[in-house]
Design an enzyme around this catalytic site. Sequence first.
Site, PDB file in Angstrom:
ATOM      1  N   ASP A 113      61.535  43.961  52.108  1.00 43.47           N
ATOM      2  CA  ASP A 113      61.436  44.550  50.773  1.00 43.47           C
ATOM      3  C   ASP A 113      61.133  46.036  50.888  1.00 43.47           C
ATOM      4  O   ASP A 113      60.574  46.513  51.886  1.00 43.47           O
ATOM      5  CB  ASP A 113      60.372  43.833  49.928  1.00 43.47           C
ATOM      6  CG  ASP A 113      58.965  43.982  50.473  1.00 43.47           C
ATOM      7  OD1 ASP A 113      58.780  43.808  51.697  1.00 43.47           O
ATOM      8  OD2 ASP A 113      58.034  44.268  49.693  1.00 43.47           O
TER       9      ASP A 113
ATOM     10  N   GLU B 279      55.736  42.696  51.109  1.00 45.42           N
ATOM     11  CA  GLU B 279      54.730  43.572  51.717  1.00 45.42           C
ATOM     12  C   GLU B 279      54.454  44.796  50.859  1.00 45.42           C
ATOM     13  O   GLU B 279      53.320  45.263  50.780  1.00 45.42           O
ATOM     14  CB  GLU B 279      55.200  43.988  53.115  1.00 45.42           C
ATOM     15  CG  GLU B 279      54.111  44.563  54.005  1.00 45.42           C
ATOM     16  CD  GLU B 279      53.895  46.070  53.822  1.00 45.42           C
ATOM     17  OE1 GLU B 279      52.892  46.585  54.335  1.00 45.42           O
ATOM     18  OE2 GLU B 279      54.743  46.733  53.185  1.00 45.42           O
TER      19      GLU B 279
END
Length: 377
Positions: free
Chosen positions: A72, A136
């Site tokens: 991500d 994250e």
Amino acid sequence: MRNAPADPLPLAQALIRCPSVTPADAGALGVLEAALAPLGFTCHRMRFGETENLFARRGTGGPHFCYAGHTDVVPPGGQGWTDDPFAASVRDGVLYGRGACDMKGGIAAFVAGLTDYLAANPNPPGSISLLITGDEEGPAKDGTVRVLDWLAERGEIPDMALVGEPTSRAQLGDIVKVGRRGSMTAWITLFGTQGHSAYPQRADNPIHRLVRVLHRLTAEPIDAGSEFFEPTTLQVTGFDVGNSANNVIPGEARAMLNIRFNDLHTSASLTDRLHAALRAEEARYDMRIDCSGESFLTKPGPFVEALTRAVERQTGQAPALDTGGGTSDARFLARFCPVAELGGVGATMHKADECVPIAELRDLAALYRAVLEESLG
């Protein structure tokens, strides 16, 4: 004749072209799975909440080496990009795109280094895994921490873990992060008595009380640091009374604090410190605490020594062992096994025109191969 090294560039471009802004996956984990399956990895895709995660493992024995990272990325923002942030453009030997630095480029470099390692070691000792999450950059609630719980239930916790965050400062490999400070945020509301500013004797001004509390907390350093950590810092990051009238003493005042703390403290001991400063005012207050992670440290030992040898082999210089910066998913892995962080130079992470020199990506792949050789024997 030795085959040419695997090139991380095509995989890095394929990953960047997936606009995986947290928590969207946008196909990124599928791209990675397609690269790992031909190398003999058993891949498990798992979804917790809105977050897609991947755990891929090759081998079943020990020692178990795990590479951890995330696909991500933060939003690209609206201005400052020369090209489409998800085009994965190459200009003058540099790869541009959101995630090029943090950390799709690093993941691609690891896969390339892994490919070369397996070509030279078809039956390596132990096992190798990748734990790749999609949250994250977000709340970090449904990613690494949830996958680790799943691994614990299956008895697959790694013996060592390397997080591929872009930790290098000026040149590749100059920093190995062996710990991180803890981070906690406090939201404080201190209550007084509302009144007319011309008659302060009839009111109790919460602003004055809260300012005294903040002075108590910030007037002196909390500590001078420890053997491996810099000093703890407390920053006032917000102050508000919600008052637009210049002749009204408000009934409450609010402050927000962020504390980055070393191994001399825990979030519990620092919470006690905040309560003590507030109780000294003998006023009613409310406080909410959120700790995103306690401090942790992987002391020098076999794993850190293996990483140091790998860096020295590839760069000719020993890395500095560091614990600075913000938080990462290493804080979750630290509860289970020795963990460190080693990746590329992080100069452009989260910026417009985020980029990585292609030569650095290829050097990082070679470094990750050396890490596997040194860590697994």
